[in-house]
Scaffold this active site. Sequence first.
Site, PDB file in Angstrom:
ATOM      1  CE  LYS A 124      -4.169  -2.633  -3.595  1.00 40.86           C
ATOM      2  NZ  LYS A 124      -3.344  -3.661  -3.097  1.00 40.86           N
ATOM      3  CB  CYS A 178       1.239  -0.518  -2.337  1.00 47.01           C
ATOM      4  SG  CYS A 178       1.971  -2.141  -2.227  1.00 47.01           S
TER       5      CYS A 178
HETATM    6  N1  SAJ Z   1       3.144   6.309   6.095  1.00 46.72           N
HETATM    7  C1  SAJ Z   1       3.248   7.578   6.632  1.00 46.72           C
HETATM    8  N2  SAJ Z   1       2.311   7.984   7.546  1.00 46.72           N
HETATM    9  C2  SAJ Z   1       1.280   7.176   7.930  1.00 46.72           C
HETATM   10  C3  SAJ Z   1       1.173   5.885   7.371  1.00 46.72           C
HETATM   11  C4  SAJ Z   1       2.122   5.480   6.448  1.00 46.72           C
HETATM   12  O1  SAJ Z   1       4.157   8.344   6.302  1.00 46.72           O
HETATM   13  O2  SAJ Z   1       0.483   7.609   8.773  1.00 46.72           O
HETATM   14  C5  SAJ Z   1       4.129   5.863   5.106  1.00 46.72           C
HETATM   15  C6  SAJ Z   1       4.937   4.651   5.552  1.00 46.72           C
HETATM   16  O3  SAJ Z   1       6.002   5.014   6.366  1.00 46.72           O
HETATM   17  C7  SAJ Z   1       5.373   4.073   4.227  1.00 46.72           C
HETATM   18  C8  SAJ Z   1       4.174   4.372   3.312  1.00 46.72           C
HETATM   19  O4  SAJ Z   1       3.457   5.396   3.952  1.00 46.72           O
HETATM   20  O5  SAJ Z   1       6.513   4.735   3.721  1.00 46.72           O
HETATM   21  C9  SAJ Z   1       3.258   3.199   3.059  1.00 46.72           C
HETATM   22  O6  SAJ Z   1       3.089   2.417   4.235  1.00 46.72           O
HETATM   23  P1  SAJ Z   1       1.687   1.792   4.664  1.00 46.72           P
HETATM   24  O7  SAJ Z   1       1.882   1.060   5.927  1.00 46.72           O
HETATM   25  O8  SAJ Z   1       0.645   2.845   4.657  1.00 46.72           O
HETATM   26  O9  SAJ Z   1       1.281   0.831   3.459  1.00 46.72           O
HETATM   27  P2  SAJ Z   1       2.005  -0.376   2.639  1.00 46.72           P
HETATM   28  O10 SAJ Z   1       2.569   0.214   1.394  1.00 46.72           O
HETATM   29  O11 SAJ Z   1       2.909  -1.176   3.488  1.00 46.72           O
HETATM   30  O12 SAJ Z   1       0.708  -1.286   2.293  1.00 46.72           O
HETATM   31  C10 SAJ Z   1      -0.422  -0.695   1.648  1.00 46.72           C
HETATM   32  C11 SAJ Z   1      -1.694  -1.073   2.430  1.00 46.72           C
HETATM   33  N3  SAJ Z   1      -2.809  -0.273   1.945  1.00 46.72           N
HETATM   34  C12 SAJ Z   1      -3.618   0.421   2.791  1.00 46.72           C
HETATM   35  O13 SAJ Z   1      -3.441   0.450   3.979  1.00 46.72           O
HETATM   36  C13 SAJ Z   1      -4.763   1.159   2.172  1.00 46.72           C
HETATM   37  C14 SAJ Z   1      -1.989  -2.565   2.258  1.00 46.72           C
HETATM   38  O14 SAJ Z   1      -3.234  -2.906   2.865  1.00 46.72           O
HETATM   39  C15 SAJ Z   1      -2.026  -2.927   0.760  1.00 46.72           C
HETATM   40  O15 SAJ Z   1      -2.282  -4.322   0.561  1.00 46.72           O
HETATM   41  C16 SAJ Z   1      -0.651  -2.590   0.171  1.00 46.72           C
HETATM   42  O16 SAJ Z   1      -0.468  -1.172   0.308  1.00 46.72           O
HETATM   43  C17 SAJ Z   1      -0.653  -3.025  -1.284  1.00 46.72           C
HETATM   44  O17 SAJ Z   1      -0.030  -4.064  -1.591  1.00 46.72           O
HETATM   45  O18 SAJ Z   1      -1.307  -2.373  -2.102  1.00 46.72           O
END
Ligand code: SAJ
Length: 404
Positions: A208, A262
């Site tokens: 995880k 996360c």
């Molecule tokens: N972000 C970027 N560029 C990207 C993708 C995301 O800047 O290309 C930023 C987003 O804007 C945000 C942050 O990253 O600020 C996180 O967003 P996210 O959509 O990547 O993830 P979370 O935090 O909403 O959810 C993540 C997910 N993990 C993965 O995709 C590996 C989710 O599946 C997990 O369950 C969750 O963390 C968790 O609870 O751990």
Amino acid sequence: MKQQHKIVVVGLGYIGLPTASMLATKGHQVLGVDVNPKAVDTINQGKIHIVEPDLDILVKSAVHSDNLKASLTPEAADVFILAVPTPFKHNDDASKTPDISYIEAATEAICPVLEEGNLVILESTSPVGTTERIRDIIADKRSDLQKIYVAHCPERVLPGHILRELVDNDRIVGGVDTASAEKARDLYKSFCNGEIVLTDSRTAELAKLVENSYRDVNIAFANELSLVTDKLGINVWELIRLANRHPRVDILSPGPGVGGHCIAVDPWFVISSAPELTPLIRTAREVNDSKPEWVIRKVIAKAERFKKPVIGCLGLAFKANIDDLRESPALDITRKLIASGVGEVKACEPNVHGDFNEFPLYELTEVLRDADILLLLVDHDEFKLIDKEFLKEKVLIDTRGIWR
Ligand code: SAJ
């Protein structure tokens, strides 16, 4: 006929509440436990205290079916699921050590009601060894019991898509022994369509953490590219679009920084378990954490040509189309711009209503009318639909690349 269980879910937040409701709608008798009396009351009325699409409908139907109740204290059951937070030890702690005291407290709270052969499942994202710690606490407090099964089944759902991902995602189940993993698998089978893969608890814990670290490192790569391209006068979005045409290249998107509870947190749980062996993961964290300051410097540089510009900040949430402001770089940047006094800041967040009163929020039309500088911080759908006419003659800083 499928076996129905009595299940206690400790922690009714973004993971515990959807999981509890899902289990209840599959016919299990579920008692949700939380230390927050307001959350308990709200859920018992069939309502929700957090924002997630369709969760209100699920909770309502679970409560009305009499299969879901909420309480401040646990009762005897067959299965206990722990879904409580794992923050850092101190918010200002530079070493970012994980704090598992909520998990320890939840384990101690269920100890008095545990019975022979019960299954205890940890869902919270946790440092390696936490599931074994739960087993040891139980063995210590309830030495009268011969066998308690203990497993880790990390949640992996994406906020905004929790209900779909809860059902469709593959699940990793790590037991402190094989029998524990198998018992946990049988429970998740009752609502999970994804594949359920068994392993030991330590591997499940690290898997995880590694998933979120992988994403963080890849976002850091994109963010670093955005700095390099800015210096070289190259459009980063065009660059990534072209590079991603290679069959084995898949660069993520740069942004104003990484937020949420996360991705910006979990890599530290890996780092703190082996600080001397994780320079890459640490640097990625630092790259992503430094991006908001870079954006602020960019705005201040653009503001120099004005006397007292109106700076329109579009979006405060940590990512698109949600209302969650936790660890949001957009909120952090807006706050710091207000404090800097570099101009008059007018912020717009279409997904936040009512409860926010730290600074005034404005309608999008007003921000578009008044702003000299438009700073796009979150790629909400509303902002993608802005007529390009409104953007003419404004200084644009688009951290998400939606106006390219
Ligand atoms: N972000 C970027 N560029 C990207 C993708 C995301 O800047 O290309 C930023 C987003 O804007 C945000 C942050 O990253 O600020 C996180 O967003 P996210 O959509 O990547 O993830 P979370 O935090 O909403 O959810 C993540 C997910 N993990 C993965 O995709 C590996 C989710 O599946 C997990 O369950 C969750 O963390 C968790 O609870 O751990």
